[in-house]
Motif scaffolding. Structure first.
Motif, PDB file in Angstrom:
ATOM      1  N   LEU A 282       0.804  -1.216   0.000  1.00 61.23           N
ATOM      2  CA  LEU A 282       0.000   0.000   0.000  1.00 61.23           C
ATOM      3  C   LEU A 282       0.838   1.267   0.000  1.00 61.23           C
ATOM      4  CD1 LEU A 282      -3.136  -0.826   2.105  1.00 61.23           C
ATOM      5  CD2 LEU A 282      -2.905  -0.607  -0.324  1.00 61.23           C
ATOM      6  N   ARG A 283       2.136   1.125  -0.114  1.00 64.28           N
ATOM      7  CA  ARG A 283       2.942   2.322  -0.320  1.00 64.28           C
ATOM      8  C   ARG A 283       2.710   2.829  -1.732  1.00 64.28           C
ATOM      9  NH1 ARG A 283       8.816   1.985   2.528  1.00 64.28           N
ATOM     10  NH2 ARG A 283       8.052   1.829   4.656  1.00 64.28           N
ATOM     11  N   LYS A 284       2.818   4.137  -1.884  1.00 63.87           N
ATOM     12  CA  LYS A 284       2.492   4.700  -3.192  1.00 63.87           C
ATOM     13  C   LYS A 284       3.536   4.335  -4.235  1.00 63.87           C
ATOM     14  CE  LYS A 284      -1.308   6.671  -2.106  1.00 63.87           C
ATOM     15  NZ  LYS A 284      -2.580   6.353  -2.722  1.00 63.87           N
ATOM     16  N   ASP A 285       4.759   4.025  -3.807  1.00 63.39           N
ATOM     17  CA  ASP A 285       5.799   3.720  -4.790  1.00 63.39           C
ATOM     18  C   ASP A 285       5.961   2.214  -4.996  1.00 63.39           C
ATOM     19  OD1 ASP A 285       6.753   3.194  -2.342  1.00 63.39           O
ATOM     20  OD2 ASP A 285       8.536   4.454  -2.444  1.00 63.39           O
ATOM     21  N   TYR A 286       4.954   1.447  -4.598  1.00 63.70           N
ATOM     22  CA  TYR A 286       5.069  -0.008  -4.715  1.00 63.70           C
ATOM     23  C   TYR A 286       4.899  -0.446  -6.166  1.00 63.70           C
ATOM     24  CZ  TYR A 286       3.916  -4.937  -4.193  1.00 63.70           C
ATOM     25  OH  TYR A 286       3.889  -6.297  -4.299  1.00 63.70           O
ATOM     26  N   VAL A 287       5.797  -1.293  -6.615  1.00 61.84           N
ATOM     27  CA  VAL A 287       5.658  -1.888  -7.936  1.00 61.84           C
ATOM     28  C   VAL A 287       5.429  -3.380  -7.731  1.00 61.84           C
ATOM     29  CG1 VAL A 287       6.724  -2.227 -10.166  1.00 61.84           C
ATOM     30  CG2 VAL A 287       7.225  -0.176  -8.868  1.00 61.84           C
ATOM     31  N   ALA A 288       4.334  -3.880  -8.287  1.00 61.99           N
ATOM     32  CA  ALA A 288       3.985  -5.283  -8.059  1.00 61.99           C
ATOM     33  C   ALA A 288       5.042  -6.197  -8.671  1.00 61.99           C
ATOM     34  CB  ALA A 288       2.624  -5.573  -8.676  1.00 61.99           C
ATOM     35  N   ALA A 289       5.324  -7.274  -7.959  1.00 60.72           N
ATOM     36  CA  ALA A 289       6.314  -8.236  -8.439  1.00 60.72           C
ATOM     37  C   ALA A 289       5.783  -8.934  -9.683  1.00 60.72           C
ATOM     38  CB  ALA A 289       6.613  -9.248  -7.350  1.00 60.72           C
ATOM     39  N   LYS A 290       6.706  -9.299 -10.597  1.00 62.64           N
ATOM     40  CA  LYS A 290       6.266  -9.983 -11.825  1.00 62.64           C
ATOM     41  C   LYS A 290       6.075 -11.472 -11.583  1.00 62.64           C
ATOM     42  CE  LYS A 290       7.518  -7.094 -15.657  1.00 62.64           C
ATOM     43  NZ  LYS A 290       8.344  -6.012 -15.119  1.00 62.64           N
ATOM     44  N   ASN A 291       6.861 -11.995 -10.656  1.00 62.69           N
ATOM     45  CA  ASN A 291       6.856 -13.427 -10.418  1.00 62.69           C
ATOM     46  C   ASN A 291       6.788 -13.687  -8.936  1.00 62.69           C
ATOM     47  OD1 ASN A 291       7.181 -15.767 -12.250  1.00 62.69           O
ATOM     48  ND2 ASN A 291       8.407 -14.238 -13.332  1.00 62.69           N
ATOM     49  N   TYR A 292       6.052 -14.707  -8.569  1.00 60.42           N
ATOM     50  CA  TYR A 292       6.099 -15.131  -7.177  1.00 60.42           C
ATOM     51  C   TYR A 292       6.063 -16.653  -7.158  1.00 60.42           C
ATOM     52  CZ  TYR A 292       4.883 -16.192  -2.441  1.00 60.42           C
ATOM     53  OH  TYR A 292       4.897 -16.731  -1.191  1.00 60.42           O
ATOM     54  N   ASN A 293       7.067 -17.257  -6.575  1.00 59.69           N
ATOM     55  CA  ASN A 293       7.126 -18.720  -6.460  1.00 59.69           C
ATOM     56  C   ASN A 293       6.946 -19.420  -7.796  1.00 59.69           C
ATOM     57  OD1 ASN A 293       7.761 -19.266  -3.903  1.00 59.69           O
ATOM     58  ND2 ASN A 293       5.694 -19.774  -3.199  1.00 59.69           N
ATOM     59  N   GLY A 294       7.465 -18.817  -8.867  1.00 60.70           N
ATOM     60  CA  GLY A 294       7.322 -19.437 -10.174  1.00 60.70           C
ATOM     61  C   GLY A 294       5.992 -19.182 -10.837  1.00 60.70           C
ATOM     62  N   MET A 295       5.101 -18.456 -10.181  1.00 55.25           N
ATOM     63  CA  MET A 295       3.827 -18.123 -10.813  1.00 55.25           C
ATOM     64  C   MET A 295       3.923 -16.718 -11.375  1.00 55.25           C
ATOM     65  SD  MET A 295       1.133 -19.595  -8.074  1.00 55.25           S
ATOM     66  CE  MET A 295       2.129 -19.225  -6.659  1.00 55.25           C
TER      67      MET A 295
END
Lengths: 168, 394, 190, 160
Positions: free
Chosen positions: C143-156
């Motif tokens: 919820l930080r404004k500068d958060y960039v969502a991860a592209k990968n998590y656990n191979g998904m």
């Protein structure tokens, strides 16, 4: 419903026993009464269908003949599942009218709705100025593939489709 | 007589169960309950440490339904948030919508027409009945009774049919809008509401006969999972959990919002008829008594309704002044709070929307409730706080 | 009423620097801002003096210059019901920390964990300082404004390209480009 | 008739048995789970299709109805549950969230975009949530698929 618990443990034992039997029999009797005299509520679905209310929000349908490409539905959509693109009519082309008298000034080149993303909230239909985007009452469209859920409302077979969905 | 049984070689006294268990040292066994478990009402995972059959500690693991709703709301316009608020507590969508909409309206300063407010009360109270019916049905299902589930769903379907007629959806309505409600109820539908209530009121007595006083049910729930009023305050519990402990607190009465001050209704608290205040049975009975109060409120709404508009004046593009608001309302599961922050009139989106969910608070009480219970009692405890995971994880 | 409370807090807790935050619009909520270092003492004062008897929620707001922790208290007293928004500001985005109040209000336990999970504020002396909603090995604070969502998590893959309707969106973009090019061309011709 | 009459009839018999005793797993994730429960309740009565015996464990189930949003934290569990089920096993993806992430596809940093990323899906049921009838229609669509399976023929008959 209320009762006073006897303090004598001997009496209490038999009271509990009596109470357990009594409440169980009362409950069983309530369930047993459903055997006769209670009308069945089940709808035998594929044969008998429930008549959906007028406002029921099922699959979206766009009547492309009346669409003026205003993109208001795409803006209102909270999940961005409507994709519209259009281009200017060539000069001198005939300007068609929608059924409620608005003139179509843009040529619709794409109107796609991804029903696998749609949340059926109804916000897009309320903003539509020509009421061409509506919720149909069609909910039976389970698919084997995910790509089949994306509907192109300019596809050539949309005419037959329209006759099936819009029961005017 | 050599001993009690008159058998040579037999001990003088029968060894008691406690004497054996005191000597026995067992290791703590870790039991994983969930995320797929029929009794956890969704995807709650509780890691239980058991000493033989007695729960020594319970650690809830949340987040299996964390759908990033608060992040989404920061990217949507104020009207587009409503479908997402719906999906918080999917058993009481109307209440969720109203709380959010009330927060926006408070910041906007909108006048809501009287008919719209009354219709909101009508729908929310109907929703409360539907939600408590669901709680009743699934709680009985948790404790091993199947038929109450069928009866409860049968009545619930009738309410859902009414909701589908006015809003168009069965579960997630998007009916209460900023400034009023989407559609007006017709007189025919309102008569059907009163007909439904007339038919439904005797049914509630049936539920009491069937479940509330049933000896098996009482034995399973009375004196189980006791929460005192002090515990409730410490953990911030609200709604039926707080009232089940005997504290007469209801936002509709104590801090009346909307038109609730005009209505005559009671705040049911735990009766301690079976068990003691704050146990599972009392939390359950509060819900069942609340259904009756809701019926009372709806009857009064039906008398008060007058024709009129159902939508107030709202700008086409909603922009809120800079500042924040915290809105609380009484939802079926407790007090829902919406903390809405706006970043001034040049932005169409909420800057931050924090949902204080009652179920999240109640889940945090599980580690306090669990120690000393049997595993089966722990299932009864989870059912009695009636959680919805959509609201816990958001 | 809040003015009185501010002076009460200031006299009871030295160094709290409590001040009243009033919005321009009178419809909105006023709140009290206190020094982040004194939050435990202020909460203790509120509890002991029975001004507020329950903690409802801890909300965090990321204004980019500072992160604001909003403690939302409720008074569940039937004679005097009420609520209070108490704020503390943290300017350090990397090592921002604040004292826990979960020893005073057990409700704060989970709320503080959520606040840590979502906004990355460390709560000192917290008994069980873990993430609560996201998995334990999650990176970043959503919820930080500068958060960039991860592209990968656990191979998904979190945002798989095939599911994102790229073709449809590209179609729109391409149409816009053609439109712009046409406009530019027609402008030149004229 | 390359497949032969005997195998065809046997296949049909097997498929008939399979499609009329689809036991689903009690596996509710979110909003759609409530509609799944409503489908199992009195009014819509999934039992009429031999599909109403909700099993509490995956080991006894044939059908997994993924009803609701699958998050990244849950995805590994969904896969585990699928692998625990005994063959033949089928998956119905119910509702927008399980189909493609639904309303949470855009900024859902913690949402799996469709359950087909982790388990193979047989039938997708649209709706948010789908009506109980729509779920029944999904089950019927799956039954249609099962009725045309070629179990023995694919095993024993070598196609050119």
């Amino acid at each position: 419903m209320s009762y006073t618990v006897p303090h004598n443990s001997f009496k209490k034992y038999f009271y509990d026993l009596f109470n357990a039997v009594k409440t169980t029999v009362v409950g069983m009797w309530i369930t047993f009464r459903y055997v006769w005299g209670v009308k069945s509520v089940s709808i035998e679905y594929p044969e008998v269908r429930e008549v959906l209310p007028e406002r029921a929000r099922m699959r979206l349908f766009n009547d492309a003949q009346n669409c003026i490409s205003c993109t208001q539905c795409a803006m209102a959509c909270p999940v961005d599942c409507i994709y519209i693109s259009s281009e200017k009519l060539p000069e001198g082309a005939e300007i068609k009218k929608t059924s409620n008298g608005q003139s179509i000034r843009l040529h619709l080149t794409q109107f796609t709705i991804d029903t696998a993303l749609c949340c059926y909230c109804g916000l897009c239909t309320t903003v539509c100025p020509t009421e061409c985007l509506t919720h149909s009452h069609d909910y039976e469209f389970a698919q084997y593939t995910i790509d089949a859920m994306k509907y192109d409302y300019l596809a050539p077979d949309v005419k037959a489709w329209r006759d099936r969905i819009v029961k005017a | 007589m050599m001993n009690k049984w008159d058998i040579p070689g037999a001990p003088a006294e029968k060894p008691t169960h406690n004497a054996i268990t005191e000597k026995l040292k067992t290791d703590l066994l870790t039991l994983n309950m969930g995320p797929q478990h029929p009794a956890t009402h969704g995807v709650l995972r509780v890691e239980i440490k058991t000493d033989s059959e007695v729960v020594a500690a319970a650690i809830p693991h949340l987040g299996y339904l964390h759908r990033c709703m608060e992040k989404h709301c920061e990217n949507l316009d104020y009207r587009g948030v409503i479908p997402f608020v719906d999906r918080l507590d999917y058993l009481a969508s109307m209440s969720m919508e109203w709380t959010y909409v009330a927060a926006v309206e408070k910041m906007l300063g909108t006048e809501v027409p009287r008919r719209a407010e009354l219709l909101r009360i009508l729908t929310v109270e109907l929703q409360r009945i539907a939600s408590h019916l669901m709680a009743f049905g699934t709680y009985a299902l948790d404790l091993g009774a199947f038929s109450p589930f069928l009866y409860a769903f049968d009545e619930r379907e009738k309410i859902l049919r009414l909701f589908e007629e006015i809003s168009g959806a069965r579960l997630l309505y998007n009916y209460i809008w900023i400034g009023g409600v989407w559609n007006d109820w017709t007189d025919e539908q309102l008569t059907r509401v009163s007909e439904f209530l007339d038919a439904f009121e005797p049914e509630t007595d049936k539920y009491h006969d069937l479940v509330s006083v049933n000896k098996i049910f009482v034995e399973r729930t009375a004196h189980v999972g006791v929460l005192s009023v002090e515990d409730c305050f410490a953990y911030g519990a609200t709604g039926p959990v707080l009232r089940g402990s005997g504290y007469k607190w209801d936002l509709r009465k104590n801090m009346p919002y909307s038109l609730y001050s005009e209505f005559d209704f009671d705040v049911p608290v735990g009766t301690a008829e079976h068990g003691e205040l704050g146990d599972c049975w009392n939390r359950y009975i509060v819900r069942m008594l609340e259904v009756k109060e809701s019926i009372k409120i709806i009857r009064q709404v039906l008398q008060k309704l007058e024709p009129g508009s159902v939508m107030g004046k709202v700008p086409k593009i909603i922009k809120l002044p800079k500042g924040e608001v915290y809105m609380r309302q009484e939802c079926p599961r407790g007090e829902l709070g919406i903390h809405l922050v706006s970043e001034g009139t040049d932005s169409k989106e909420p800057y931050r929307l924090k949902v204080k969910s009652p179920c999240f608070t109640h889940v945090s009480m599980l580690p306090h409730m669990a120690p000393g219970q049997m595993v089966a009692d722990f299932v009864a405890s989870i059912g009695s706080i009636d959680i919805v995971l959509g609201e816990v994880d958001r | 009423m809040l003015n009185e409370l501010v002076s009460k807090i200031n006299s009871a807790v030295s160094g709290a620097n409590a001040s009243l935050l009033t919005p321009e619009d009178s419809k909105l909520e006023s709140s009290i801002l206190v020094d982040a270092k004194k939050i435990h003492a202020v909460a203790e004062f509120l509890k002991k003096s029975k001004i507020m008897n329950a903690l409802q929620a801890i909300s965090g707001v990321d204004y980019v210059e500072f992160i604001e922790v909003v403690y939302i208290f409720g008074n569940f007293d039937i004679a005097n019901p009420g609520q209070l928004l108490l704020k503390a500001r943290i300017t350090d985005r990397v090592n921002g920390n604040i004292d826990t109040i979960s020893d005073l209000f057990p409700a704060a336990d989970y709320q503080e964990r959520e606040c840590f999970d979502m906004l990355g504020i460390t709560f000192n002396n917290h008994p069980d300082h873990r993430r609560i909603l996201c998995p334990d090995d999650w990176e970043g604070f959503p919820l930080r404004k500068d958060y960039v969502a991860a592209k990968n998590y656990n191979g998904m893959e979190v945002f798989p390209e095939g599911k994102m309707n790229m073709a449809d969106r590209e179609f729109i973009v391409r149409q816009e480009m053609i439109k712009k090019a046409q406009e530019a061309q027609s402008g030149k011709v004229q | 008739m390359q497949d032969g009459i005997a195998l065809t009839t046997l296949d049909e018999f097997l498929n008939w048995g399979r499609k009329n005793s689809l036991w689903p797993m009690t596996f509710g994730l979110a909003c759609c789970a409530i509609e799944m429960m409503a489908t199992g309740a009195a009014k819509y009565d999934l039992e009429r299709f031999g599909c109403g015996a909700f099993m509490a464990t995956p080991r006894r189930a044939d059908l997994m109805i993924v009803a609701g949003t699958v998050t990244l934290k849950m995805a590994t569990r969904v896969k585990l549950l699928y692998e625990q089920m005994a063959e033949p096993k089928y998956v119905i993806s119910m509702g927008s969230c399980a189909n493609k992430g639904g309303p949470y596809w855009q900024h859902g940093y913690h949402v799996l975009k469709g359950v087909d990323e982790v388990v193979p899906v047989d039938v997708y049921v649209p709706g948010c949530p789908p009506r109980p009838e729509a779920l029944i229609e999904g089950v019927m669509t799956l039954q249609k698929k099962i009725a045309n399976e070629r179990l023995l023929r694919d095993k024993w008959v070598k196609h050119a």
